[in-house]
Design a protein around this motif. Structure first.
Motif, PDB file in Angstrom:
ATOM      1  N   ALA A  12       0.839  -1.216   0.000  1.00  0.00           N
ATOM      2  CA  ALA A  12       0.000   0.000   0.000  1.00  0.00           C
ATOM      3  C   ALA A  12       0.865   1.255   0.000  1.00  0.00           C
ATOM      4  N   TRP A  13       1.953   1.220   0.767  1.00  0.00           N
ATOM      5  CA  TRP A  13       2.854   2.380   0.793  1.00  0.00           C
ATOM      6  C   TRP A  13       3.553   2.557  -0.545  1.00  0.00           C
ATOM      7  N   ARG A  14       4.065   1.478  -1.106  1.00  0.00           N
ATOM      8  CA  ARG A  14       4.755   1.576  -2.402  1.00  0.00           C
ATOM      9  C   ARG A  14       3.799   2.044  -3.491  1.00  0.00           C
ATOM     10  N   ASP A  15       2.567   1.543  -3.482  1.00  0.00           N
ATOM     11  CA  ASP A  15       1.601   1.969  -4.493  1.00  0.00           C
ATOM     12  C   ASP A  15       1.380   3.475  -4.450  1.00  0.00           C
ATOM     13  N   ARG A  16       1.414   4.051  -3.263  1.00  0.00           N
ATOM     14  CA  ARG A  16       1.201   5.502  -3.104  1.00  0.00           C
ATOM     15  C   ARG A  16       2.477   6.320  -3.248  1.00  0.00           C
ATOM     16  N   LEU A  17       3.617   5.764  -2.794  1.00  0.00           N
ATOM     17  CA  LEU A  17       4.802   6.591  -2.588  1.00  0.00           C
ATOM     18  C   LEU A  17       6.023   6.215  -3.429  1.00  0.00           C
ATOM     19  N   SER A  22       3.984   1.391  -9.617  1.00  0.00           N
ATOM     20  CA  SER A  22       2.953   1.490 -10.660  1.00  0.00           C
ATOM     21  C   SER A  22       3.511   1.166 -12.045  1.00  0.00           C
ATOM     22  N   ALA A 114       9.471   4.415  -0.449  1.00  0.00           N
ATOM     23  CA  ALA A 114       8.996   5.747  -0.815  1.00  0.00           C
ATOM     24  C   ALA A 114      10.126   6.543  -1.450  1.00  0.00           C
ATOM     25  N   GLN A 117       8.965  12.088  -1.378  1.00  0.00           N
ATOM     26  CA  GLN A 117       7.756  12.436  -0.628  1.00  0.00           C
ATOM     27  C   GLN A 117       8.054  13.451   0.472  1.00  0.00           C
ATOM     28  N   VAL A 121       4.867  12.535   5.444  1.00  0.00           N
ATOM     29  CA  VAL A 121       4.346  11.300   4.851  1.00  0.00           C
ATOM     30  C   VAL A 121       5.346  10.169   5.081  1.00  0.00           C
TER      31      VAL A 121
END
Length: 167
Positions: A12-17, A22, A114, A117, A121
């Protein structure tokens, strides 16, 4: 090297940060980047990679803390010795491909979570990650990822020797 055992903690963190997530890159520790251009990777190169990596035994890696580079949060292995040996072996075979283009004197094995960022965060992500450590994995293969212009895709996987194997 993929670290599937880390996915539940970091996905979840990698998908966002982490933009590489992606683009198709799984949770991993990089052996060598950049490597040869995809157009230069043929059966001979793959055979040579397999021969080089096949000399090394699989090993256990334990990610037990977080670390930081400027703008980067990562999971750090307790010891990076196994990862460093693999990097050194590939660089010895392909010296025209220094790790990270030769930008750094010391290559630090890590699993990026991440990049680029805000500090707040990153601190929130790090606090969450620390609750899920350690992550332990058996490193038994190295994947070769190639970029197709849009995404990273696995081109091949190269098994490491099993401990005690003498074949």
């Amino acid at each position: 090297m993929r670290v599937p055992e880390a996915e539940p903690l970091v996905r979840a963190w990698r998908d966002r940060l982490d933009p590489s997530a992606s683009a198709g890159v799984p949770a991993h520790v990089t052996v060598l980047f950049p490597f040869l251009d995809a157009s230069r990777i043929d059966e001979g190169v793959c055979a040579a990679i397999g021969e080089v990596l096949g000399r090394y035994e699989s090993f256990e890696a334990r990610f037990d803390h977080c670390g930081r580079f400027p703008g980067v949060l990562y999971l750090a292995p307790e010891t990076g010795a196994g990862f460093r040996c693999l990097t050194e072996a590939i660089v010895e075979r392909w010296p025209e491909c220094p790790p990270f283009g030769g930008q750094f004197d010391d290559v630090v094995p890590h699993l990026t979570v991440a990049q680029g960022q805000d500090e707040a965060v990153v601190e929130m992500a790090e606090a969450d990650l620390l609750t899920g450590l350690p992550v332990v994995t058996q490193v038994s293969a190295v994947d070769l990822l190639v970029h197709d212009g849009t995404r990273w895709r696995r081109r091949a996987a190269f098994p490491l020797a099993y401990p005690g194997f003498s074949g």
